[in-house]
Design a protein around this motif. Structure first.
Motif, mmCIF file in Angstrom:
data_model
loop_
_atom_site.group_PDB
_atom_site.id
_atom_site.type_symbol
_atom_site.label_atom_id
_atom_site.label_comp_id
_atom_site.label_asym_id
_atom_site.label_seq_id
_atom_site.Cartn_x
_atom_site.Cartn_y
_atom_site.Cartn_z
ATOM 1 N N SER A 382 0.824 -1.209 0.000
ATOM 2 C CA SER A 382 0.000 0.000 0.000
ATOM 3 C C SER A 382 0.859 1.261 0.000
ATOM 4 C CB SER A 382 -0.952 -0.004 1.203
ATOM 5 O OG SER A 382 -0.236 -0.058 2.427
ATOM 6 N N ARG A 383 2.004 1.214 0.683
ATOM 7 C CA ARG A 383 2.897 2.377 0.688
ATOM 8 C C ARG A 383 3.464 2.631 -0.698
ATOM 9 N NH1 ARG A 383 4.953 -0.446 5.610
ATOM 10 N NH2 ARG A 383 3.820 0.456 7.373
ATOM 11 N N MET A 384 3.841 1.551 -1.373
ATOM 12 C CA MET A 384 4.358 1.702 -2.731
ATOM 13 C C MET A 384 3.289 2.278 -3.652
ATOM 14 S SD MET A 384 7.163 1.040 -4.582
ATOM 15 C CE MET A 384 8.008 -0.440 -3.996
ATOM 16 N N GLU A 385 2.068 1.801 -3.496
ATOM 17 C CA GLU A 385 0.969 2.303 -4.323
ATOM 18 C C GLU A 385 0.723 3.783 -4.058
ATOM 19 O OE1 GLU A 385 -3.798 1.411 -5.089
ATOM 20 O OE2 GLU A 385 -2.573 0.000 -3.952
ATOM 21 N N THR A 386 0.799 4.188 -2.774
ATOM 22 C CA THR A 386 0.623 5.596 -2.435
ATOM 23 C C THR A 386 1.685 6.458 -3.101
ATOM 24 O OG1 THR A 386 -0.394 5.051 -0.302
ATOM 25 C CG2 THR A 386 0.552 7.248 -0.528
ATOM 26 N N MET A 387 2.933 6.011 -3.080
ATOM 27 C CA MET A 387 4.020 6.793 -3.658
ATOM 28 C C MET A 387 3.860 6.959 -5.161
ATOM 29 S SD MET A 387 8.152 6.433 -3.125
ATOM 30 C CE MET A 387 8.359 4.865 -3.967
ATOM 31 N N ARG A 388 3.259 5.979 -5.818
ATOM 32 C CA ARG A 388 3.154 6.017 -7.272
ATOM 33 C C ARG A 388 1.849 6.659 -7.766
ATOM 34 N NH1 ARG A 388 7.137 2.051 -8.643
ATOM 35 N NH2 ARG A 388 8.956 2.967 -7.635
ATOM 36 N N MET A 389 0.946 7.034 -6.854
ATOM 37 C CA MET A 389 -0.333 7.601 -7.260
ATOM 38 C C MET A 389 -0.162 9.035 -7.760
ATOM 39 S SD MET A 389 -3.019 6.252 -4.344
ATOM 40 C CE MET A 389 -4.403 7.123 -5.116
ATOM 41 N N ALA A 390 -0.971 9.391 -8.771
ATOM 42 C CA ALA A 390 -0.956 10.761 -9.270
ATOM 43 C C ALA A 390 -1.404 11.736 -8.185
ATOM 44 C CB ALA A 390 -1.854 10.877 -10.499
ATOM 45 N N ASP A 391 -2.382 11.340 -7.391
ATOM 46 C CA ASP A 391 -2.838 12.153 -6.266
ATOM 47 C C ASP A 391 -2.808 11.296 -5.001
ATOM 48 O OD1 ASP A 391 -3.909 13.882 -4.471
ATOM 49 O OD2 ASP A 391 -5.888 14.021 -5.400
ATOM 50 N N PRO A 392 -1.704 11.315 -4.268
ATOM 51 C CA PRO A 392 -1.590 10.464 -3.081
ATOM 52 C C PRO A 392 -2.586 10.818 -1.984
ATOM 53 C CG PRO A 392 0.213 12.039 -3.173
ATOM 54 C CD PRO A 392 -0.501 12.130 -4.494
ATOM 55 N N LEU A 393 -3.184 11.995 -2.043
ATOM 56 C CA LEU A 393 -4.176 12.351 -1.030
ATOM 57 C C LEU A 393 -5.418 11.472 -1.121
ATOM 58 C CD1 LEU A 393 -4.035 16.262 -1.047
ATOM 59 C CD2 LEU A 393 -2.638 14.621 0.224
ATOM 60 N N GLN A 394 -5.569 10.768 -2.253
ATOM 61 C CA GLN A 394 -6.712 9.875 -2.419
ATOM 62 C C GLN A 394 -6.402 8.445 -1.986
ATOM 63 O OE1 GLN A 394 -9.702 11.182 -3.121
ATOM 64 N NE2 GLN A 394 -8.522 13.100 -3.068
ATOM 65 N N ALA A 395 -5.162 8.173 -1.592
ATOM 66 C CA ALA A 395 -4.833 6.845 -1.070
ATOM 67 C C ALA A 395 -5.634 6.611 0.204
ATOM 68 C CB ALA A 395 -3.343 6.744 -0.789
ATOM 69 N N PRO A 396 -6.202 5.428 0.392
ATOM 70 C CA PRO A 396 -7.093 5.199 1.538
ATOM 71 C C PRO A 396 -6.484 5.571 2.888
ATOM 72 C CG PRO A 396 -7.245 3.382 -0.006
ATOM 73 C CD PRO A 396 -6.136 4.268 -0.502
ATOM 74 N N SER A 397 -5.241 5.167 3.130
ATOM 75 C CA SER A 397 -4.627 5.450 4.422
ATOM 76 C C SER A 397 -4.385 6.940 4.610
ATOM 77 C CB SER A 397 -3.304 4.692 4.556
ATOM 78 O OG SER A 397 -2.728 4.913 5.822
ATOM 79 N N VAL A 398 -3.939 7.613 3.564
ATOM 80 C CA VAL A 398 -3.702 9.055 3.650
ATOM 81 C C VAL A 398 -5.017 9.802 3.830
ATOM 82 C CG1 VAL A 398 -2.834 11.076 2.417
ATOM 83 C CG2 VAL A 398 -1.593 8.909 2.265
ATOM 84 N N LYS A 399 -6.004 9.429 3.044
ATOM 85 C CA LYS A 399 -7.305 10.107 3.108
ATOM 86 C C LYS A 399 -7.925 9.964 4.494
ATOM 87 C CE LYS A 399 -11.623 10.553 0.490
ATOM 88 N NZ LYS A 399 -12.394 10.052 -0.680
ATOM 89 N N ASP A 400 -7.862 8.748 5.043
ATOM 90 C CA ASP A 400 -8.421 8.518 6.376
ATOM 91 C C ASP A 400 -7.658 9.307 7.431
ATOM 92 O OD1 ASP A 400 -10.100 6.949 8.364
ATOM 93 O OD2 ASP A 400 -8.092 6.307 8.967
ATOM 94 N N GLY A 401 -6.332 9.300 7.325
ATOM 95 C CA GLY A 401 -5.535 10.032 8.297
ATOM 96 C C GLY A 401 -5.799 11.519 8.256
ATOM 97 N N LEU A 402 -5.879 12.078 7.065
ATOM 98 C CA LEU A 402 -6.140 13.512 6.946
ATOM 99 C C LEU A 402 -7.522 13.864 7.473
ATOM 100 C CD1 LEU A 402 -4.615 14.220 3.411
ATOM 101 C CD2 LEU A 402 -3.694 14.934 5.628
ATOM 102 N N GLU A 403 -8.490 13.002 7.214
ATOM 103 C CA GLU A 403 -9.837 13.260 7.724
ATOM 104 C C GLU A 403 -9.853 13.237 9.244
ATOM 105 O OE1 GLU A 403 -12.268 10.343 5.827
ATOM 106 O OE2 GLU A 403 -12.446 11.472 3.947
ATOM 107 N N ARG A 404 -9.136 12.293 9.849
ATOM 108 C CA ARG A 404 -9.066 12.228 11.312
ATOM 109 C C ARG A 404 -8.409 13.484 11.873
ATOM 110 N NH1 ARG A 404 -8.279 7.092 13.766
ATOM 111 N NH2 ARG A 404 -7.766 8.301 15.626
ATOM 112 N N VAL A 405 -7.302 13.893 11.275
ATOM 113 C CA VAL A 405 -6.590 15.074 11.761
ATOM 114 C C VAL A 405 -7.465 16.325 11.608
ATOM 115 C CG1 VAL A 405 -4.589 16.572 11.387
ATOM 116 C CG2 VAL A 405 -4.318 14.082 11.295
ATOM 117 N N HIS A 406 -8.108 16.459 10.466
ATOM 118 C CA HIS A 406 -8.982 17.618 10.243
ATOM 119 C C HIS A 406 -10.142 17.617 11.231
ATOM 120 C CE1 HIS A 406 -12.260 19.916 8.321
ATOM 121 N NE2 HIS A 406 -11.268 20.710 7.955
ATOM 122 N N GLU A 407 -10.690 16.459 11.480
ATOM 123 C CA GLU A 407 -11.811 16.352 12.420
ATOM 124 C C GLU A 407 -11.443 16.876 13.790
ATOM 125 O OE1 GLU A 407 -13.159 12.548 14.733
ATOM 126 O OE2 GLU A 407 -14.097 12.500 12.751
#
Length: 416
Positions: A382-407
């Motif tokens: 999953s980390r490798m997939e996140t690094m290779r994504m055009a928009d890593p903010l849409q990676a499930p782990s990143v998206k969930d983490g950012l939502e938790r932090v924003h909350e």
């Protein structure tokens, strides 16, 4: 008594919380958060049978590769003035031991600098960092701080800089570095430039090392734990000035190495040689990881600023350093110093960060060292997939983490 490093305590606390089944967001431990580059695993496997003691200084092949790495960055270097070690921490300690006198540190700065200085019975001369970047003392405050330290009977001889820095994830610009080098020359200070995050500076073109401007008095330390995500492999390196003084300091450091760690693991030398030679796949790997760190760090920076924090915009690595002094967010949590703030974030919301006072900052500034790299995924795939994504903010782990932090920082109650 030497206390356990605050960063390692945080990591163990996180591991314990996860083992208990708690839902936590790790913004506390400074790992690069990425898998090992596949080619490096192949190299390691091929050399895993090597078990001889290494040369204390490191093989000529790896030191030659390291000297080329520095030379490509405009820093005078040759293999005879390079030294390998099991991690840059060991080199920093040996350097501080060899460079007699007291140490000038920016406030805040990485936890290990002050801890190692105290272990060596050195005084720390703390100087606030400038508004433009962390990791360096403000040149406008440095001369008066040196004068005050000397009047108090201290003997500041060494200026310890890091850029990009931990905890703020910012890069000191050319003007600041030039001013600090000028002061170092006037005041006859040695410079240690900790460049462990150098290749993760977002603007590589305009990065300036003090070793480019004052190679005759600058010692550079680096390693592969951050740019190549090889923290647990313990590959550190240093470059010494090419003069009689640099040679003398280097011999003392080698002497310390011979009695303490003997040398870096011999089966890791081919890995280090490959990385410091910088073939195209290594350059691509570093570039992709740098872009990922930048994308996520900028997003968390926005969240913190929106929550009322004062926070420099990140310009390197995977840290940000918000301060919440007299902020609505701190008032809402009912806290007035940084340790209480970090404790509340962990106990009430499951968000792990370190207080700024762990980095030498004043508790009332309510600083937090926030690591942005541990949200990339839960496994290597999953980390490798996140690094290779055009928009890593849409990676499930990143998206969930950012939502938790924003909350949490937006003020929504949480029972997690």
């Amino acid at each position: 008594m030497v206390a356990k490093s605050a960063t390692l305590v945080m990591n163990e606390m996180m591991q314990h919380a996860v083992a208990q089944g708690r839902s936590v967001i790790n913004l506390g431990f400074g790992e690069a958060g990425l898998p090992v580059m596949p080619e490096l695993r192949k190299i390691l496997s091929a050399d895993s049978a090597r078990n001889a003691y290494p040369a204390v200084q490191g093989s000529y092949a790896v030191r030659n590769a390291l000297s080329g790495y520095f030379t490509r960055r405009g820093i005078p270097a040759d293999a005879d003035h390079c030294l390998m070690a099991p991690g840059s921490k060991a080199l920093l300690f040996a350097l501080l031991q060899a460079l007699k006198g007291d140490v000038v540190l920016s406030r805040p700065s990485w936890v290990t600098y002050a801890a190692q200085s105290h272990m060596l019975n050195k005084h720390c001369v703390w100087v606030d960092a400038p508004e433009s970047a962390g990791g360096v003392p403000d040149p406008k405050l440095l001369v008066s701080a040196l004068d005050s330290a000397r009047r108090a009977g201290q003997n500041p001889t060494t200026l310890l800089l890091t850029s990009p820095d931990n905890p703020s994830g910012t890069v000191a610009g050319r003007t600041v570095i030039e001013q600090l080098v000028h002061i170092a020359k006037e005041q006859n200070l040695a410079i240690i430039s900790d460049e462990i995050y150098r290749d993760l500076a977002y603007d590589q073109v305009n990065f300036v090392s003090p070793a480019q401007l004052a190679p005759e008095r600058t010692f550079v330390t680096t390693g592969l734990s951050k740019s190549m995500a090889l923290g647990g492999w313990r590959i550190g390196a240093a470059l010494f000035p090419q003069n009689a003084w640099g040679d003398a300091v280097m011999q003392e450091v080698i002497g310390t190495a011979s009695e303490i760690w003997s040398g870096m693991p011999i089966f890791l030398e081919p890995v280090a040689e490959y990385c410091f030679s910088e073939p195209s796949d290594v350059l691509q790997w570093v570039n992709e990881s740098r872009q990922l760190h930048q994308r996520v760090s900028n997003e968390i920076h926005h969240i913190m600023v929106d929550a009322g924090a004062s926070c420099r915009k990140p310009s390197g690595a995977f840290y940000i350093y918000p301060t919440f002094h007299d902020s609505e967010f701190a008032h809402r949590l009912g806290v007035s110093e940084d340790e209480s703030l970090s404790h509340e974030l962990f106990e009430r919301f499951g968000i792990a960060v370190l207080p700024g006072s762990a980095f030498g900052d004043l508790p009332q500034r309510m600083g937090l060292r926030v690591v942005t790299s541990m949200m990339y995924g839960t496994d290597d795939e999953s980390r490798m997939e996140t690094m290779r994504m055009a928009d890593p903010l849409q990676a499930p782990s990143v998206k969930d983490g950012l939502e938790r932090v924003h909350e949490v920082f937006a003020g929504v109650p949480s029972n997690r």
